[in-house]
Design an enzyme around this catalytic site. Structure first.
Site, PDB file in Angstrom:
ATOM      1  N   CYS A 411       0.828  -1.206   0.000  1.00  0.00           N
ATOM      2  CA  CYS A 411       0.000   0.000   0.000  1.00  0.00           C
ATOM      3  C   CYS A 411       0.871   1.267   0.000  1.00  0.00           C
ATOM      4  O   CYS A 411       1.396   1.640  -1.042  1.00  0.00           O
ATOM      5  CB  CYS A 411      -1.001  -0.028   1.155  1.00  0.00           C
ATOM      6  SG  CYS A 411      -2.457   0.951   0.761  1.00  0.00           S
ATOM      7  N   HIS A 542      -3.695  -4.908   0.165  1.00  0.00           N
ATOM      8  CA  HIS A 542      -3.074  -5.529   1.350  1.00  0.00           C
ATOM      9  C   HIS A 542      -3.193  -7.048   1.245  1.00  0.00           C
ATOM     10  O   HIS A 542      -4.172  -7.625   1.741  1.00  0.00           O
ATOM     11  CB  HIS A 542      -3.788  -5.058   2.614  1.00  0.00           C
ATOM     12  CG  HIS A 542      -3.544  -3.625   2.943  1.00  0.00           C
ATOM     13  ND1 HIS A 542      -2.559  -3.210   3.797  1.00  0.00           N
ATOM     14  CD2 HIS A 542      -4.154  -2.498   2.492  1.00  0.00           C
ATOM     15  CE1 HIS A 542      -2.571  -1.892   3.881  1.00  0.00           C
ATOM     16  NE2 HIS A 542      -3.531  -1.434   3.097  1.00  0.00           N
ATOM     17  N   GLU A 544      -1.810  -9.233   2.909  1.00  0.00           N
ATOM     18  CA  GLU A 544      -1.742  -9.897   4.225  1.00  0.00           C
ATOM     19  C   GLU A 544      -3.120 -10.296   4.753  1.00  0.00           C
ATOM     20  O   GLU A 544      -3.235 -11.229   5.540  1.00  0.00           O
ATOM     21  CB  GLU A 544      -1.010  -9.014   5.243  1.00  0.00           C
ATOM     22  CG  GLU A 544      -1.719  -7.743   5.699  1.00  0.00           C
ATOM     23  CD  GLU A 544      -1.447  -6.528   4.818  1.00  0.00           C
ATOM     24  OE1 GLU A 544      -1.104  -6.716   3.639  1.00  0.00           O
ATOM     25  OE2 GLU A 544      -1.594  -5.387   5.303  1.00  0.00           O
TER      26      GLU A 544
HETATM   27  N1  GLN Z   1      -1.899   6.580   2.855  1.00  0.00           N
HETATM   28  C1  GLN Z   1      -2.059   5.891   1.605  1.00  0.00           C
HETATM   29  C2  GLN Z   1      -3.429   6.113   0.995  1.00  0.00           C
HETATM   30  O1  GLN Z   1      -4.350   6.460   1.689  1.00  0.00           O
HETATM   31  C3  GLN Z   1      -1.773   4.422   1.778  1.00  0.00           C
HETATM   32  C4  GLN Z   1      -2.759   3.749   2.675  1.00  0.00           C
HETATM   33  C5  GLN Z   1      -2.237   2.446   3.266  1.00  0.00           C
HETATM   34  O2  GLN Z   1      -1.046   2.194   3.288  1.00  0.00           O
HETATM   35  N2  GLN Z   1      -3.131   1.631   3.772  1.00  0.00           N
HETATM   36  O3  GLN Z   1      -3.592   5.925  -0.167  1.00  0.00           O
END
Ligand code: GLN
Length: 571
Positions: A411, A542, A544
């Site tokens: 992410c 994600h 995970e």
């Molecule tokens: N802060 C970034 C976004 O909102 C990544 C979010 C995250 O890592 N879950 O796009």
């Protein structure tokens, strides 16, 4: 018609928080599942937040995102992993969520002019929610974990709910308290008194536990078992010893050695349907987790580690577990080292511009932390928000790319890898994300269409791009090879995306977007070809949250494979 089986097990905590209620709940679920029952698990969190999404992970731990996009507690991840299932938002509630729906119902005249009261209407709402979740999961047994510790004010209504349910269904409701038995170092003896007090606190709200799960450093001896039994009103066989373990996967196996499954079934007037295949597989896996000795070293570089003087890795629980069991399946033990990204922030201007040996040594003198990364077989940057520590992350990612250390970005870790590439390969020195510096000329990561309004209006709770979305994979890439299919579904939690304006340029300079949303507009995976770097890959989603101990995630496994290869080469 035969009445359907519907049994409720409430798991509450005594003495301290963080005593392992989540793993206990999951383990009880696993065991009952292995005896042939359809089991589901639920979490009740006592806080007023409607979901866990707006909380800082250092306050609350990981935010676990369900397939349907609900932002929940990390224990939900444990349930999904142990029960090998995917849960829905019906299985999670908070005080805020319960009150919100009661108030909405009251406004809609659902209570038909009645005076709506904290008791019984809040407990009735909770019971409705529990039954709804059981129906949806088509479960025979539900395990409900009540957050917090007995004796505190916050969870009292949920205990009242449990009591009311028991009164109406005496044979179908069972209580387990997971309590802690300290062994003060100066005293040298395991103490039962705090547990006695916890059980008394539970008694005072009308609940008698059926089982006491005694958490402690070492196993409970007979003397203490009998003492707890006598003073807490249970028979000794209902006191279950749960000493600390190296691997959480052992917990259900240990409980079964104590025949906890049969004991619970007997209490619920149920019979074992015989142990299933899944149990044997779990036992094999738990055994294998012990047998792996050979270590691979992975640095996890993030920012949600510090709480006062203590380091807490809970914020990345699913990532940690996914790394561990991917490694176990490949015969290795993942040794994870937490590094705080802010320590890598201020570096000499020349740092890592030339990864040749001589230069590297010079840097080592100047900046031991960054050069120290060479010792790792892999580096992972997990998800995150905001601008603190970001320059440190970018320095780390550059180091990993230039020194060909396997890199996995999740992410934010993917977005930052793209920004690093834009800065140091495309030459946009001010490349950044709108989240970090909205005034920059080169917003390589920008706000997603449809998210602008949420930001402007301050509509920030539960409004990110959340939950499961499809992505299409590019042939001949690391991602496509790892998954072995063209189309995947993964869970998301983000507001920003790789800015479409720069995609062509980034690709011309060698970055490959190997996964995209089906419409082709959102970049879901970025990677470098293996001819350039052994493993440099980031996912906007994600992975995970989809990883399971018995079925490790393909991308985590591909990363671990590259990590093992580097470990061999550098030995
Ligand atoms: N802060 C970034 C976004 O909102 C990544 C979010 C995250 O890592 N879950 O796009």
């Amino acid at each position: 018609m035969k009445k359907k089986t519907r049994k409720y097990i409430f798991v509450v905590g005594g003495v301290i928080s963080g005593v392992g209620k989540g793993v206990t709940t999951s383990s009880i679920g696993k065991i009952l599942q292995s005896h042939g029952y359809r089991v589901t698990a639920m979490k009740i969190d006592p806080y007023v937040n409607v979901d866990a999404g707006t909380m800082n992970p250092t306050e609350h731990g990981e935010v676990f995102v369900l397939k349907d996009g609900d932002e929940t507690d990390q224990d939900m991840g444990n349930y999904e992993r142990f029960l090998e299932t995917s849960l829905t938002r019906d299985s999670y509630m908070t005080t805020g969520r319960v009150y919100l729906s009661v108030i909405q119902k009251e406004r809609a005249l659902t209570y038909k002019g009645k005076c709506v009261q904290v008791v019984p209407h809040i407990p009735y709402e909770v019971i409705d929610r529990i039954n709804h979740a059981v129906d949806k999961a088509n479960a025979e047994i539900v395990i409900i974990e009540v957050g917090g510790t007995v004796g505190e004010y916050e969870n009292i209504l949920f205990l009242e709910t449990a009591r009311m349910l028991k009164i109406k269904n005496p044979d179908d409701v069972l209580f387990a308290i997971v309590s802690y038995l300290p062994t003060p170092s100066k005293v040298g003896e395991m103490k039962t008194k705090p547990t006695q007090h916890a059980v008394r606190a539970l008694n005072s709200v009308g609940i008698q536990p059926d089982f006491i799960i005694a958490r402690s450093d070492v196993a409970l001896d007979e003397k203490r078992k009998e003492k707890i039994a006598l003073f807490c009103n249970v028979i000794p066989e209902s006191v279950i010893s749960a000493p600390d373990v190296d691997s959480i996967y052992d917990v259900p196996v240990n409980f079964e050695k104590d025949k906890l499954g049969e004991k619970i079934l007997r209490r619920l007037k149920l019979k074992s349907k015989g142990k299933n295949e899944g149990w044997k597989e779990w036992e094999r896996f738990a055994r294998k987790a012990h047998s792996v000795k050979d270590e691979v070293r992975i640095a996890v570089v993030g920012k949600y580690f510090d709480t006062g003087d203590f380091i807490l890795s809970d914020s990345y629980l699913s990532v940690i577990e996914a790394l561990k069991y991917s490694a176990i399946h490949q015969g290795k033990k993942a040794k994870l080292v937490w590094l705080s990204s802010s320590t890598f922030e201020s570096l000499p201007a020349t740092v890592s511009s030339n990864p040749s040996g001589a230069n590297r040594r010079r840097q080592a003198g100047k900046n031991p932390p960054l050069a120290g990364l060479e010792e790792f077989d892999g580096i992972l940057v997990p998800g995150g928000f905001g601008s603190r520590g970001i320059e440190g992350n970018l320095n780390v990612i550059r180091f990993a790319r230039e020194h060909k250390i396997p890199y996995f970005g999740i992410c934010y870790g993917m977005q930052l890898a793209v920004i690093e590439y834009a800065r140091n390969v495309l030459g946009y020195k001010d490349a950044t994300s709108r989240e970090i510096d909205p005034k920059s000329k080169h917003l390589i990561v920008d706000i997603m269409e449809g998210q602008k309004e949420n930001l402007e209006k301050g509509n920030l709770g539960g409004s990110m791009r959340l939950g499961a979305y499809e992505a299409v994979l590019e042939k001949g890439t690391i991602a496509r090879t790892a998954y072995g299919v063209d189309k995947i579904v993964e869970r998301h939690r983000h507001r920003f995306e790789v800015n479409p304006t720069y995609i062509e340029e980034l690709e011309e300079k060698g970055l490959v977007f190997s996964g995209r949303s089906p419409s082709g507009t959102l970049m879901e995976i970025a990677e470098l070809p293996t001819s350039v770097h052994p493993f440099f890959l980031g996912t906007q989603f994600h992975p995970e949250f989809e990883a399971r101990p018995l079925h490790p995630h393909p991308v985590f496994s591909a990363f671990i494979k590259a990590v093992i290869a580097r470990g061999k080469n550098t030995k």
